[in-house]
Design a protein around this motif. Structure first.
Motif, PDB file in Angstrom:
ATOM      1  N   THR A  85       0.803  -1.222   0.000  1.00  0.00           N
ATOM      2  CA  THR A  85       0.000   0.000   0.000  1.00  0.00           C
ATOM      3  C   THR A  85       0.836   1.271   0.000  1.00  0.00           C
ATOM      4  O   THR A  85       0.367   2.324  -0.386  1.00  0.00           O
ATOM      5  CB  THR A  85      -0.923   0.032   1.230  1.00  0.00           C
ATOM      6  OG1 THR A  85      -0.122  -0.045   2.419  1.00  0.00           O
ATOM      7  CG2 THR A  85      -1.888  -1.148   1.211  1.00  0.00           C
ATOM      8  N   ALA A  86       2.073   1.161   0.431  1.00  0.00           N
ATOM      9  CA  ALA A  86       2.919   2.353   0.515  1.00  0.00           C
ATOM     10  C   ALA A  86       3.973   2.326  -0.582  1.00  0.00           C
ATOM     11  O   ALA A  86       4.537   1.271  -0.885  1.00  0.00           O
ATOM     12  CB  ALA A  86       3.594   2.437   1.880  1.00  0.00           C
ATOM     13  N   GLN A 127       0.575   6.591   0.373  1.00  0.00           N
ATOM     14  CA  GLN A 127       0.055   5.596   1.297  1.00  0.00           C
ATOM     15  C   GLN A 127      -1.427   5.409   0.996  1.00  0.00           C
ATOM     16  O   GLN A 127      -2.246   6.285   1.292  1.00  0.00           O
ATOM     17  CB  GLN A 127       0.260   6.034   2.740  1.00  0.00           C
ATOM     18  CG  GLN A 127      -0.413   5.142   3.783  1.00  0.00           C
ATOM     19  CD  GLN A 127       0.068   3.714   3.740  1.00  0.00           C
ATOM     20  OE1 GLN A 127       1.265   3.461   3.631  1.00  0.00           O
ATOM     21  NE2 GLN A 127      -0.845   2.769   3.805  1.00  0.00           N
ATOM     22  N   GLY A 128      -1.750   4.284   0.411  1.00  0.00           N
ATOM     23  CA  GLY A 128      -3.137   3.968   0.113  1.00  0.00           C
ATOM     24  C   GLY A 128      -3.806   5.068  -0.688  1.00  0.00           C
ATOM     25  O   GLY A 128      -3.273   5.549  -1.674  1.00  0.00           O
ATOM     26  N   ASN A 129      -4.973   5.467  -0.232  1.00  0.00           N
ATOM     27  CA  ASN A 129      -5.741   6.515  -0.917  1.00  0.00           C
ATOM     28  C   ASN A 129      -5.521   7.894  -0.316  1.00  0.00           C
ATOM     29  O   ASN A 129      -6.179   8.856  -0.717  1.00  0.00           O
ATOM     30  CB  ASN A 129      -7.237   6.187  -0.868  1.00  0.00           C
ATOM     31  CG  ASN A 129      -7.548   4.923  -1.637  1.00  0.00           C
ATOM     32  OD1 ASN A 129      -6.993   4.674  -2.691  1.00  0.00           O
ATOM     33  ND2 ASN A 129      -8.442   4.099  -1.093  1.00  0.00           N
ATOM     34  N   ALA A 189      10.499   2.472  -3.878  1.00  0.00           N
ATOM     35  CA  ALA A 189      10.392   1.417  -2.861  1.00  0.00           C
ATOM     36  C   ALA A 189       8.931   1.243  -2.483  1.00  0.00           C
ATOM     37  O   ALA A 189       8.145   2.188  -2.550  1.00  0.00           O
ATOM     38  CB  ALA A 189      11.213   1.771  -1.631  1.00  0.00           C
ATOM     39  N   SER A 190       8.576   0.042  -2.079  1.00  0.00           N
ATOM     40  CA  SER A 190       7.214  -0.178  -1.588  1.00  0.00           C
ATOM     41  C   SER A 190       7.252  -0.981  -0.296  1.00  0.00           C
ATOM     42  O   SER A 190       8.209  -1.714  -0.033  1.00  0.00           O
ATOM     43  CB  SER A 190       6.355  -0.898  -2.638  1.00  0.00           C
ATOM     44  OG  SER A 190       6.744  -2.246  -2.809  1.00  0.00           O
ATOM     45  N   THR A 191       6.235  -0.781   0.514  1.00  0.00           N
ATOM     46  CA  THR A 191       6.105  -1.534   1.758  1.00  0.00           C
ATOM     47  C   THR A 191       4.662  -2.005   1.897  1.00  0.00           C
ATOM     48  O   THR A 191       3.751  -1.396   1.341  1.00  0.00           O
ATOM     49  CB  THR A 191       6.471  -0.684   2.992  1.00  0.00           C
ATOM     50  OG1 THR A 191       5.495   0.349   3.150  1.00  0.00           O
ATOM     51  CG2 THR A 191       7.831  -0.056   2.858  1.00  0.00           C
ATOM     52  N   PRO A 192       4.461  -3.073   2.663  1.00  0.00           N
ATOM     53  CA  PRO A 192       3.097  -3.604   2.808  1.00  0.00           C
ATOM     54  C   PRO A 192       2.130  -2.612   3.446  1.00  0.00           C
ATOM     55  O   PRO A 192       0.961  -2.594   3.134  1.00  0.00           O
ATOM     56  CB  PRO A 192       3.287  -4.834   3.703  1.00  0.00           C
ATOM     57  CG  PRO A 192       4.707  -5.224   3.521  1.00  0.00           C
ATOM     58  CD  PRO A 192       5.449  -3.940   3.324  1.00  0.00           C
ATOM     59  N   ASP A 193       2.643  -1.793   4.353  1.00  0.00           N
ATOM     60  CA  ASP A 193       1.786  -0.819   5.015  1.00  0.00           C
ATOM     61  C   ASP A 193       2.655   0.358   5.431  1.00  0.00           C
ATOM     62  O   ASP A 193       3.666   0.608   4.809  1.00  0.00           O
ATOM     63  CB  ASP A 193       1.057  -1.452   6.210  1.00  0.00           C
ATOM     64  CG  ASP A 193       2.009  -2.165   7.144  1.00  0.00           C
ATOM     65  OD1 ASP A 193       1.619  -3.188   7.714  1.00  0.00           O
ATOM     66  OD2 ASP A 193       3.164  -1.723   7.293  1.00  0.00           O
ATOM     67  N   ARG A 194       2.275   1.058   6.485  1.00  0.00           N
ATOM     68  CA  ARG A 194       3.042   2.241   6.873  1.00  0.00           C
ATOM     69  C   ARG A 194       4.399   1.877   7.447  1.00  0.00           C
ATOM     70  O   ARG A 194       5.276   2.717   7.523  1.00  0.00           O
ATOM     71  CB  ARG A 194       2.262   3.034   7.928  1.00  0.00           C
ATOM     72  CG  ARG A 194       1.069   3.754   7.373  1.00  0.00           C
ATOM     73  CD  ARG A 194       0.534   4.724   8.408  1.00  0.00           C
ATOM     74  NE  ARG A 194       1.423   5.851   8.594  1.00  0.00           N
ATOM     75  CZ  ARG A 194       1.367   6.956   7.898  1.00  0.00           C
ATOM     76  NH1 ARG A 194       0.477   7.090   6.943  1.00  0.00           N
ATOM     77  NH2 ARG A 194       2.192   7.962   8.137  1.00  0.00           N
ATOM     78  N   GLY A 195       4.544   0.654   7.895  1.00  0.00           N
ATOM     79  CA  GLY A 195       5.799   0.253   8.520  1.00  0.00           C
ATOM     80  C   GLY A 195       6.960   0.313   7.548  1.00  0.00           C
ATOM     81  O   GLY A 195       6.883  -0.201   6.448  1.00  0.00           O
TER      82      GLY A 195
END
Lengths: 108, 114
Positions: free
Chosen positions: B30-31, B50-52, B93-99
């Motif tokens: 998402t990020a 980050q997402g929407n 770069a991408s990450t699964p979420d905000r982490g």
């Protein structure tokens, strides 16, 4: 000057030797990241340190965070040619900031 | 599985031209982040999706730089009226979420502005 200073800028070591790379911040460290970059490849995340005194290890690579000194060190034990590359430290501000990197070469 | 991909891998352009750099993040992440690495300097944050949510554009160096992320997946970084100082490696770069602990980087696009 950069917020994160890495030393040394470059390093050549004989295979099997230990080495240390330092990352010093001009501001308080709340979180510090270590990455490795090989030529032609993307950055590889190594580890993240969040608390003063924290120490983490990944295979033969150990990183420590000294909050009081606003410094982190990355230590490689018994270096191998596969350890060669550019090591980058990054820190949390309102966004990530990075050091200029340390180029590591390992001689066989 | 497939990692983060970027295209083109290399781009040479003339000063004043516009360029588009593409990033395909890992599916489901998402990020998405864009960074720039200039010769002899550390990575420089450019923009974060980050997402929407509205993107964090605080790192964009000038209004010639813009980025979009369509459908929460592919992102395009556009540089208008390129200047020689824009020459750098642009990393996504991408990450699964905000982490940020599990940030996955692409191989980068090397941009050279003549």
């Amino acid at each position: 000057s950069q917020e994160l200073e890495q030393s040394p800028q470059s390093l050549i070591v004989q295979e099997g030797k230990n080495l240390t790379i330092n990352c010093t911040s001009s501001k308080t460290l709340y979180g510090l990241y270590w990455y490795k970059q090989k030529y032609g490849e993307g950055l590889i995340f190594l580890m993240m340190l969040q608390k003063g005194g924290e120490e983490k290890s990944h295979e033969k690579i150990t990183a420590k965070l000294d909050e009081k000194k606003q410094q982190s060190s990355l230590h490689i034990t018994a270096s191998q040619p596969s350890h060669a590359g550019i090591y980058l430290c990054g820190a949390e501000r309102d966004k990530l900031v990075f050091g200029a990197g340390t180029i590591l070469r390992v001689k066989s | 599985g497939a990692g983060v991909s970027q295209s083109p891998s290399n781009k040479v352009t003339e000063k004043g031209k516009d360029v588009e750099l593409r990033c395909d993040p890992i599916s489901g992440h998402t990020a998405l982040y864009w960074y720039r690495q200039s010769l002899g300097q550390g990575l420089e944050f450019l923009i974060y999706f980050q997402g929407n949510s509205a993107p964090d554009k605080s790192g964009l160096p000038s209004d010639r730089f813009s980025a979009e992320r369509t459908g929460g997946s592919v992102s395009t970084l556009t540089i208008q009226r390129t200047q020689q100082e824009d020459s750098a490696v642009y990393l996504c770069a991408s990450t699964p979420d905000r982490g940020r602990e599990t940030q996955y980087f692409g191989p980068g696009t090397r941009l050279l502005v003549l």
